[in-house]
Motif scaffolding. Structure first.
Motif: not given
Length: 724
Positions: A422-429, A546-550, A584-592
DNA sequence: AGCACGCCGACT
DNA sequence: GTCGGCGTGCTC
């Protein structure tokens, strides 16, 4: 064989005065034969052709009648009255009398048999029909809309999907609109120059593919597109290359949004007037006008959604499909053809190039490469690494150990990535849609539970007993084939609430949502939280930070064969909107993290995932390696159908299993049992190579049952979607 | 699907 | 005799 004093249009049992032959040679008279039953003589209504002569040349019109009933899936011959001779050209829409009693005569008048629509497919010198021919009632319009290529394609699609020609033609040819037809189409433009490769340079064999197209070749490729916004322009260049060779091009995309993007790219590259946009968004008149411009050869390139797959592009040089894993490429009307399959048929039939592009990869696409039918068209690892974001995973185990995460229902690593982004742009959830029905899986390793007899998915309808959704057999003493675990689980979590909580946790940041009801097209590059369901993700100006995949587990455990592939595709779609890792693009996926689709996302290797899935499917006897079909209907009707059906020798029958009753209150969808009826589904499976035989057997059985007058039909579906 | 034809029981 | 039941089969 024929008695010469019979002519349609003359009174039946009339004397010599009535039946005196009118103008027309004996070969025409020979057309009209005595009906088998005897003295009845065909008789046209005055407004059709009573007393009129037949066409002098080729007085027989072969017609495909527009009735989807299977045992009518054949041509019917009609006589061409002289005054319709000029207009009754192959390909035009006609109306004919059809039905029992059409040739019956009473009071000197022909009666019975209502007027129905049809297409004239051929003019012939004679008919091989033994009875008397009725006359064409009239030509609806002189516009030829069904050419030989389209007819051959429709025939092939009908055979592939155990459907009727008329059903397919209904999908392929839009309804007539008089106003659109009366307008002239624009003059065709000369071919454009061959385009420069542009960003195709990023793919090793990209420029060569384009050059082959421009040179009149017919290369076939499965293109694994790099993440990012480059694909519309790249597809546009492929279209331009095909046009440059003097041929036409057709691109089918899943939805209007992506059609609009490709439309814009084509206009930017080639200007206006060279391509038509065929989507459901434009009204019927405009759509038909566009379709006519294609049919008349005024426009040689087409961009469109699903039904554009049949667009009658002249001298087709290239067919292309974008994102073949999207479910909207599967038609929802009988016989449910899939865009990829139809375009494959077209490429084979018309000898043109084929391009299947996606940032992800379906098992079917992997099979096209594996079988050697198409060549892979992919970027090198270094290009991928540069274009894709960094992907990190958080497993459910981590979530459980993380004290703060458990409280907030989000792992702390995800928090950090969001805060940083969020310091540098929009974050996708990305949040899975509600209503995803998770499938039973091993509690320890999450491997989906499968039947040990037929490998179908297990379910627990009453929480106690385990049964197979395919063959109906009970599963006792289940244990996981992967880790030996003996416990199953299926949980449901309120995913949306998690995202809302996330929004509240960052009060200074605006939260936008995009979903079913209101889909955002784009968001500005300012810091914001953008919560979206899969498929509705807006494009961010400059890319998401960044993106957060929930709730990955919910996507992965859907009761569908394609659950893993679908989850990966939706993650890749979302992650493709994120900046590359160098930015700096980062994605976090919440999964096994140990699950195959999760690993494929981390390595950004959709093709490898599809290849391994394909190997598994081959081993387990799943589509697309084996061909499957489903037969659905009332329990007794399915039973009767299966009794009539002559199965191919190598066919396997799975089931029948009872169909779940739809929840009360919701309007019944087609294919769901009405209240009070018990419906069943039987699955049929044949090994590779026997698909055509299976389709033919299904069609024959359906026709035999229909002919017996039963209103009790079964629904047949080749390549059923929801079999997992 | 329609719709007509055909081969069986109760009526003027 | 013949009106009409709906079982069976055809539709160019």
């Amino acid at each position: 064989m024929s008695s010469e004093d019979e002519r349609p249009g003359e009174p039946a049992a009339g004397g010599p005065a009535d039946s005196a032959p009118a103008a027309g040679g004996p070969e025409q008279l020979a057309l009209i034969r005595e009906t088998v039953r005897g003295a009845k003589v065909p008789k046209a209504k005055p407004r059709t052709w009573r007393g009129a002569a037949l066409a002098k040349e080729l007085p027989v019109a072969r017609v495909v009648v527009n009735k989807g009933v299977l045992h009518l899936d054949q041509y019917f011959d009609y006589a061409v009255p002289e005054e319709l001779d000029a207009e009754a050209r192959p390909g035009v829409r006609v109306r004919v009398r059809f039905g029992a009693g059409a040739h019956r005569v009473r009071d000197g008048r022909r009666e019975g048999g209502g007027l129905i629509d049809g297409f004239l497919v051929e003019r012939r010198a004679d008919s091989d029909y033994g009875g008397a021919l009725a006359a064409l009632a009239y030509v609806v319009s002189p516009e030829p809309v069904l050419g030989p290529e389209m007819l051959a394609l429709a025939r092939a699609v009908a055979d592939r999907y155990a459907g009727s020609l008329a059903d397919v033609l209904q999908l392929a040819i839009p309804p007539r609109n008089g106003r659109a037809e009366s307008r002239p189409s624009p003059e065709p433009l000369p071919p454009p120059p061959a385009p420069a490769p542009g960003s195709w340079e990023r793919y090793a064999s990209g420029p060569a593919f384009l050059a082959a197209l421009a040179g009149g070749g017919a290369p076939r490729a499965v293109w694994t597109a790099l993440p990012g916004p480059g694909w519309p322009e790249e597809l546009a260049r492929a279209v331009a290359a095909a046009l440059a060779s003097g041929r036409g091009a057709l691109v089918v995309v899943p939805d209007g949004r992506r059609a609009a993007r490709l439309d814009a790219a084509l206009t930017a590259l080639l200007g206006e007037g060279r391509h038509a946009l065929l989507t459901a968004d434009s009204g019927p008149e405009k759509r038909y006008r566009q379709w006519l411009a294609v049919s008349r050869g005024s426009v040689r390139a087409v961009v469109g959604t699903r039904s554009a797959m049949f667009a009658p592009v002249r001298a087709l040089g290239l067919v292309a499909i974008w994102d073949d894993g999207d479910s909207s490429h599967s038609d929802d009307r009988a016989p449910f053809p899939h865009v990829r399959e139809v375009l494959q048929l077209r490429a084979a039939q018309e000898g043109c190039a084929f391009l299947l592009g996606s940032t992800s990869c379906t098992v079917e696409a992997a099979q096209l490469v594996e079988s050697g039918w198409a060549r892979p068209l992919a970027a090198g690892r270094e290009q991928v690494r540069r274009a894709a974001p960094l992907v990190r995973t958080v497993g459910d185990g981590d979530l459980a150990r993380d004290e703060a995460a458990r409280a907030a229902r989000l792992p702390s690593m995800a928090w950090q990535v969001v805060r940083e982004g969020l310091k540098s742009g929009p974050v996708l959830v990305q949040v899975p849609r509600r209503g995803y029905a998770p499938r039973l899986a091993c509690e320890r390793c999450r491997t989906p539970a499968r039947c040990r007899h037929c490998s179908g998915p297990l379910e627990a309808p009453d929480e106690r007993e385990l049964t197979c959704r395919w063959c109906g057999l009970g599963a006792v003493d289940w244990h996981c084939a992967e880790c030996g675990g003996t416990r199953l689980r299926a949980r449901v979590v309120g995913a949306r609430r998690t995202a809302e909580e996330l929004g509240r946790a960052f009060p200074a940041v605006p939260v936008r949502t995009s979903g079913r009801d209101h889909v955002l097209d784009a968001v500005p590059g300012r810091p914001a939280l953008v919560v979206s369901t899969p498929g509705a993700e807006p494009v961010a100006e400059g890319g998401y930070a960044a993106a957060l995949l929930l709730d990955g587990w919910a996507m992965l455990t859907r009761p569908d064969l394609r659950a893993g592939e679908d989850a990966l595709r939706r993650w890749i779609d979302a992650a493709s909107l994120v900046r590359g890792q160098d930015d700096g693009g980062t994605v976090v996926v919440v999964a096994e993290p140990t699950l195959r689709p999760v690993q494929a996302l981390v390595r950004w290797d959709p093709t490898g995932h599809a290849r391994r899935e394909l190997a598994d499917r081959a081993e387990l006897g799943f589509p697309p390696v084996s061909r499957m079909a489903s037969v659905t209907g009332r329990a007794d009707v399915v039973g009767a159908f299966m009794a009539v059906m002559r199965l191919p020798a190598d066919a396997e029958v799975l089931g029948p299993v009872p169909l779940p009753v739809p929840p009360p209150g919701r309007p019944r969808r087609p294919g769901e049992p009405p209240v009070g009826e018990v419906w069943e589904r039987t699955l049929l499976r044949v090994p590779p190579g026997s698909g055509a035989e299976l389709a033919a057997a299904l069609k024959a059985a359906q026709a035999a049952r229909l002919a017996r007058g039963g209103t009790d039909q079964v629904r047949i579906r080749i390549d059923p979607l929801d079999i997992g």
